[in-house]
Design a protein around this motif. Structure first.
Motif, mmCIF file in Angstrom:
data_model
loop_
_atom_site.group_PDB
_atom_site.id
_atom_site.type_symbol
_atom_site.label_atom_id
_atom_site.label_comp_id
_atom_site.label_asym_id
_atom_site.label_seq_id
_atom_site.Cartn_x
_atom_site.Cartn_y
_atom_site.Cartn_z
ATOM 1 N N GLN C 41 4.659 2.656 -29.169
ATOM 2 C CA GLN C 41 3.560 3.617 -29.064
ATOM 3 C C GLN C 41 4.116 5.032 -29.080
ATOM 4 O O GLN C 41 4.916 5.397 -28.231
ATOM 5 N N GLU C 72 1.852 -4.631 -25.967
ATOM 6 C CA GLU C 72 3.242 -4.837 -25.568
ATOM 7 C C GLU C 72 3.742 -6.251 -25.870
ATOM 8 O O GLU C 72 4.828 -6.440 -26.404
ATOM 9 N N HIS C 141 4.447 3.687 -12.504
ATOM 10 C CA HIS C 141 5.215 4.369 -13.553
ATOM 11 C C HIS C 141 6.630 4.669 -13.093
ATOM 12 O O HIS C 141 7.252 5.606 -13.572
ATOM 13 N N ALA D 113 -3.185 2.963 -13.697
ATOM 14 C CA ALA D 113 -2.539 3.729 -14.753
ATOM 15 C C ALA D 113 -1.938 2.828 -15.823
ATOM 16 O O ALA D 113 -1.274 3.307 -16.737
ATOM 17 N N GLY D 145 -8.447 2.895 -26.713
ATOM 18 C CA GLY D 145 -7.135 2.269 -26.874
ATOM 19 C C GLY D 145 -6.995 0.984 -26.082
ATOM 20 O O GLY D 145 -6.331 0.036 -26.518
ATOM 21 N N GLU D 149 -5.413 -4.111 -26.201
ATOM 22 C CA GLU D 149 -4.598 -4.992 -25.370
ATOM 23 C C GLU D 149 -5.190 -6.403 -25.341
ATOM 24 O O GLU D 149 -6.404 -6.581 -25.276
ATOM 25 N N ASN D 173 -12.887 8.291 -27.222
ATOM 26 C CA ASN D 173 -12.527 9.658 -27.600
ATOM 27 C C ASN D 173 -11.670 9.658 -28.857
ATOM 28 O O ASN D 173 -11.120 10.696 -29.247
ATOM 29 N N LEU D 175 -8.836 8.684 -29.482
ATOM 30 C CA LEU D 175 -7.395 8.900 -29.341
ATOM 31 C C LEU D 175 -6.803 8.009 -28.259
ATOM 32 O O LEU D 175 -7.435 7.750 -27.232
ATOM 33 N N VAL D 177 -3.362 8.671 -26.477
ATOM 34 C CA VAL D 177 -2.321 9.697 -26.470
ATOM 35 C C VAL D 177 -2.481 10.535 -27.747
ATOM 36 O O VAL D 177 -3.455 11.278 -27.863
ATOM 37 N N HIS D 241 -3.505 14.912 -23.752
ATOM 38 C CA HIS D 241 -3.668 13.588 -23.150
ATOM 39 C C HIS D 241 -3.406 13.624 -21.655
ATOM 40 O O HIS D 241 -4.180 13.113 -20.849
HETATM 41 C C1 TPP Z 1 -0.080 -1.029 -20.809
HETATM 42 C C2 TPP Z 1 0.169 0.401 -21.058
HETATM 43 N N1 TPP Z 1 0.758 0.752 -22.210
HETATM 44 C C3 TPP Z 1 0.977 2.058 -22.487
HETATM 45 C C4 TPP Z 1 0.631 3.024 -21.596
HETATM 46 C C5 TPP Z 1 0.845 4.502 -21.921
HETATM 47 N N2 TPP Z 1 -0.457 5.134 -22.144
HETATM 48 C C6 TPP Z 1 -1.082 5.801 -21.173
HETATM 49 S S1 TPP Z 1 -2.624 6.310 -21.626
HETATM 50 C C7 TPP Z 1 -2.451 5.625 -23.159
HETATM 51 C C8 TPP Z 1 -3.562 5.765 -24.176
HETATM 52 C C9 TPP Z 1 -4.774 5.012 -23.792
HETATM 53 O O1 TPP Z 1 -5.813 5.355 -24.662
HETATM 54 P P1 TPP Z 1 -7.316 5.050 -24.300
HETATM 55 O O2 TPP Z 1 -7.429 3.670 -23.741
HETATM 56 O O3 TPP Z 1 -8.128 5.348 -25.490
HETATM 57 O O4 TPP Z 1 -7.676 6.050 -23.120
HETATM 58 P P2 TPP Z 1 -7.729 7.628 -23.115
HETATM 59 O O5 TPP Z 1 -6.407 8.102 -22.600
HETATM 60 O O6 TPP Z 1 -8.035 8.099 -24.488
HETATM 61 O O7 TPP Z 1 -8.810 7.986 -22.147
HETATM 62 C C10 TPP Z 1 -1.203 5.036 -23.298
HETATM 63 C C11 TPP Z 1 -0.723 4.392 -24.519
HETATM 64 C C12 TPP Z 1 0.060 2.608 -20.385
HETATM 65 N N3 TPP Z 1 -0.269 3.473 -19.424
HETATM 66 N N4 TPP Z 1 -0.179 1.303 -20.154
#
Ligand code: TPP
Ligand code: TPP
Ligand code: MG
Ligand code: MG
Lengths: 308, 362, 362, 308
Positions: C41, C72, C141, D113, D145, D149, D173, D175, D177, D241
């Motif tokens: 990512q 993942e 984290h 998170a 996003g 999963e 949204n 996006l 990230v 983000h």
């Molecule tokens: C399982 C996991 N993979 C990667 C991340 C890193 N990460 C944090 S927010 C995010 C994007 C998520 O996008 P979305 O679900 O659309 O939510 P938004 O931030 O746009 O509100 C990622 C990849 C994470 N926190 N958890």
């Protein structure tokens, strides 16, 4: 080639699978095969139809229930029996056993006993083929239950996005251990696949090797043109989930469904052709078993090799 | 088959298999706790998780005991959500290896929820995972991840080694424990019979002395406790050696003082665990002892665990992959009498053959 | 900011940040290995995994460096499949915690494929996971799962503590290592500058002495190596104590003889790890030493790691959750001079404030 | 009640969210808030529209981007600021921080998170409600996003099979990230949800609080009748983000899209109403910040509490 010649070729392989598994059933009480066996008796037509519809260098990624695919893809019979016996002459020197058959020389890649876990592997191999411009495809073989795992969703999405040459091949025997599909799945595979824009097809006549082969050829052609495909083949598992017995007396399923299937099973219906091939196949099997029996058991020298 | 019981059968004692003890505690959980429920692949089928849930779906209904699709991560998340609103979920994995698919929910969520929210959230729940061994389980059906889970604060990890341990611990866990518990059950124990007594007042969720002795301490987990008990009897009979056996029982919260006290008495140590030695239980035992006093160990301890490789399927390899009874006895003898102790070793190889011919299929 | 380098800058030496070293090795992998690719990512975005992949998508194209959906487990499976047909996949997780979603593929598949198939399959690949710390990373984290991964045979686990370690190890891993490797990188190291030298001939994938000394041995991992180096300088200056520092570097295959030899010399031990002590690196260090000889330890060792709780977000809690420079110095002094050593401790608290004011957001 | 009165109520809450986050932006350089913040500026209408369409005892399971949902659900403002400050007066005594807001007393459950990780929690809570015959529903809030999963697939399937009262609420949204949805998703959420037989709806006018509220009311009514529902609300993230800055200069997205959105954003367009509420809201915020500033930092006494 005429359909008849193809049919005989497929039939011979399917019969080999069945006779091999019947030999396993016969051997099992002797405890010579000390490992869980997941028989594909009833499902042979899927393996032979699919593998015959592929090219030799196409790769198949399979599961713990893969005696059929191992043989249909052209794996060595003696090495298979030696593997089941846990002997050094086994494909993997006995470290794999029935649940982890492999035959990379003929394109059968690792079989995993964790449900759904090899689905993304096929996607990864296909991704590699695409990047290198190699004209090969990868096949993920899995059961209906496997589609419930999250990784199935991730694999479909990624394959569709990247347009990789992967064939998702679902053997729908309607069961995951003792659970019927309706209590496990709110979706139908076709509509679900379509929601990712993945072309798909469901073959109801999974006993029909030629139909499976044709469906595979058609699907494979589309995959080679550069898109994933979900091919679902309805089939029937005659034996218990794991082990060599029958399990109708536990009443989680009725004998009727299986009996109806048997009524169309070419390996039963076409009794004459069975007798044509049986003698030579039995000789092959006997030789393979003899090979296994003669093969030494691995020991201390092998215990810690190939770890890293 | 009946297992050697340490004490003579006492008042109110009875024979109960490990699977039977599990079934009793599952039944009691559903009977006594209106919001308890059991979910897992096959919990309601005729095999009932090797007999540990059989008949409960019929008795308590499909809303309380139910099958789920293949969805380890999702199921664990569902359990957490239910726990957060006051349910007591019990989930099952017929092989511990499958719990790796739920690792995110177990480690990143369940184990942290109480602390992360400053005590505002809690997810009491029981995750039952079964370790496979023998009959060609192979690399993916044989792992025993106690050290992995016990590394993470917030999780309570236990490994009951007998029916008594289950009867003593499970009700305490289900009725009183505030957080998520992982119980690592061993498939080889399921069909064994044990003597259980209602009067035994074992302190739950910690360690205990399974056999008293004075010459050497054996710290063991799960099925290795039984191996150790058998070996202790042998060295007593053949060499007059008195081995003390500590059943670690709780992996996340053992009674380390008990272990240290035993060592202070014997000065000699054998550790027998069901997993790999590297970064495993054996390592933590050593750490806890040297933090107290390195001189507790008069000599290097002996350690028994899986060979440092994935588990092979072939029987001939499996036999040397797991510590045998032979090796267990030898380790004890060598600790006490030194190399070349000259005492004949037993022929039986391991639990697999010693107590039960486990013949699969699963 | 520049880190104290042990030796004076030698011929051909230069300054290179940790992120810079990562970027160089990623670039070299793609340049030298036609079938290497990087996926994860955000690997192709402007942040480029904290600068470690920036510009590579432009240079090598989207077929070799590409973003993936949130998947993942799937991504790791895709990597395995590609490795099985001869690719060299490099995957990234911007936080180690997210690798728990890929645990099944890493532990049940990748680590076992070679052995399980008797050598017929192999999946050489590099999984880069980044440990978060500071700026309120919180419970989800901040985890550092080296002990978890190193418990499983078949995996190679490294924790580079400097740019040099990356330059020395990554090419060896990518070009020659037959199996899956997990490299646990530390976010606090990314922006630090190190002196690197092409001439240093460190044996890769094992441990090494980061500083020679004679009074006490400090076994450290990752960012704790830097903490230890700083503390060693302090105790040298303030108390004339000579601390030897062993960078464990490889967690799955450390050079235990090197550790034991150091202990044989000093007899006193401090272990400083980035994770919890329980069932962690500290435990395995103790095991390896007592297996060799418990008398290597003249007294109980001191151990520094995360407090036994999930990581709290509040700065005031985080400050006491991680071992501070203060505590590291105190541990060394106490090992050598005993409690009440009477030597003034430094005021700086930890890496976070000592080397860099890490200000997030990520 | 008239729409106008509802609008003012929603508007006030949305404005509170925005002003709170603008205060966070202003405070951030002072390092008083030492934790990653994921701002919802631009997305406020989703949180207020949804929460107003729910009953107070319905439960919301949220994410790291939940300042908006915390406030819309009725969480205490002083406890929120104290939490962001990492103080003992914080909701969770500072252990949670911005990424893990919770307010169980008003039905905001744990925010995680780890993307997608609370989706099955909502399903589990809903399962419990159904078994106990309680007339409540559970809402899983997640970003676009998150649907990639595997656990999303598992959660949809299970919810559909068990017919539990769960509302899957996707804040789209566009996006994750810095990645745009088309490079991540081969599916459209509506069709995908439909393949599980789950009713669904996509609201394009995510700036319109009343529209979001109406859609939520309708969806919630169906959920209460006993079936899951997927409600997707298109929205726009104005800020980076994570962090308090803007990020248009990195060119992964253009300002145009956001500007178009701002052209409809009631909190911008309805400038008069902003000025009506601003004074009192600023006072509320000032009081909350003062509370946080005065609250002591946690220390050794708190470090090891509430672990098990
Ligand atoms: C399982 C996991 N993979 C990667 C991340 C890193 N990460 C944090 S927010 C995010 C994007 C998520 O996008 P979305 O679900 O659309 O939510 P938004 O931030 O746009 O509100 C990622 C990849 C994470 N926190 N958890
Ligand atoms: C991840 C995982 N969960 C559970 C199991 C236990 N298990 C083995 S086979 C099986 C059923 C799989 O059903 P399906 O995919 O339809 O394949 P079939 O056995 O019918 O060929 C289950 C649940 C497993 N091996 N892996
Ligand atoms: Mg099936
Ligand atoms: Mg988004």
């Amino acid at each position: 080639m005429k359909d008849e010649a193809i049919y005989r070729r497929l039939f011979r392989t399917a019969l080999l699978i069945r006779l091999v598994e019947e030999r396993i059933i016969a051997l099992y009480p002797s405890d010579k095969i000390q490992s869980p066996v997941h028989l594909s008796i009833g499902q042979e037509s899927v393996a032979v139809g699919v593998c015959d519809g592929l090219r030799p260098d196409d790769l198949v990624f399979a599961t713990y229930r893969s005696h059929g695919f191992y043989i249909a893809k052209g794996g060595r019979l003696d090495a298979m029996f030696a593997e089941l016996y846990g002997r050094t002459g086994g494909i993997s020197g006995g470290k794999a056993g029935s649940m982890h058959l492999t035959a990379p020389e003929v394109g059968l890649m690792g079989s995993s006993a964790v449900v759904a876990s090899t689905i993304p592997h096929a996607v990864g191999a296909a991704l590699s083929f695409k990047r290198r411009g190699v004209d090969r495809l990868a096949v993920a073989v899995f059961g209906d239950g496997a589609t419930e795992e999250g990784v199935y969703h991730e694999s479909l999405n990624f394959a569709a996005l990247m347009k990789v040459p992967v064939l998702f091949l679902c053997e729908d025997n309607g069961l995951a251990v003792h659970s019927h599909r309706p209590v496990r799945q709110a979706y139908r595979l076709a509509e679900h696949a379509a929601s990712y824009g993945i072309a798909n097809r469901r073959v109801e006549e999974g006993w029909d090797m030629l139909a499976v082969r044709r469906a595979t050829l058609e699907a494979a052609a589309r995959v080679r043109a550069g898109e994933p495909f979900v091919l679902e083949i309805v089939t029937s598992r005659y034996k218990e989930h794991v082990g060599v017995g029958e399990d109708f007396h536990f009443n989680y399923r009725t004998k009727d469904g299986v009996d109806a299937w048997k009524g169309r099973d070419p390996l039963i219906v076409d009794a004459q052709l069975v007798e044509v091939f049986r003698p030579e196949l039995e000789r092959e099997i006997a030789a393979a078993v003899a090979f296994a029996e003669a093969s030494p058991a691995p020991g201390h020298a092998e215990l810690l090799t190939d770890v890293i | 088959m009946s297992i050697a019981t340490v004490k003579p059968i006492s008042q109110g004692a009875r024979i109960l298999s490990y699977a039977g003890a599990l079934l009793e505690t599952m039944d009691a959980a559903l009977a006594s706790h209106a919001n308890a429920f059991i979910m897992g692949q096959g919990v309601d089928d005729f095999k009932g998780i090797f007999g540990s849930t059989t008949g409960l779906a019929e008795k308590y209904g499909a809303a309380r005991v139910f099958d789920v699709p293949l969805m380890e991560e999702g199921m664990t998340g569902v359990a957490i959500g239910a726990a957060l609103v006051g349910d007591y979920p019990i989930t099952t994995h017929i092989r511990a290896d499958f719990s790796f698919l739920a690792m995110n929910q177990i480690i990143n969520l369940a184990s942290k929820y109480r602390y992360m929210f400053g005590g505002l959230m809690s997810c009491p729940m029981l995750i039952r995972i079964v370790v496979g061994r023998s009959w060609g389980q192979g690399a993916q059906h044989s792992q025993s991840p106690q050290a992995t889970f016990a590394h993470y604060p917030g999780l309570t990890v236990v490994m009951p080694s007998s029916s008594q341990a289950i009867l003593d611990m499970y009700p305490a866990i289900i009725n009183r424990h505030p957080g998520p518990v992982i119980s690592i059950e061993h498939r080889l124990l399921y069909n064994l019979d044990f003597t259980v007594s209602p009067s035994e007042k074992r302190v739950p969720l910690t360690s205990y002395v399974a056999r008293e002795g004075s010459d050497v301490t054996v710290v063991a987990t799960s099925v290795m406790v039984l191996e150790a008990l058998r070996a202790a009897q042998y060295v007593q009979d053949e060499a007059g050696i008195s081995a003390e056996i500590v059943d670690l029982n709780s992996i996340s919260h053992p009674d380390w003082d008990l272990v240290a006290a035993s060592l202070a008495k014997t000065g000699r140590l054998v550790i027998a665990d069901t997993s790999w030695l590297e970064y495993g239980v054996a390592a933590e035992v050593c750490r806890q002892l040297v933090v107290r006093d390195p001189r507790l160990l008069r000599q290097p301890p002996a350690m028994l665990g899986m060979a440092p490789a994935p588990c092979p399927t072939a029987k001939s390899l499996e036999d040397i992959y797991y510590p045998s009874q032979h090796e267990t006895v030898d380790a004890i003898l060598t600790q006490v009498k030194g190399e070349g102790h000259g005492i004949a070793l037993p022929v039986e190889r391991s639990m697999t053959e010693g107590y039960k011919r486990f013949r699969g299929p699963f």
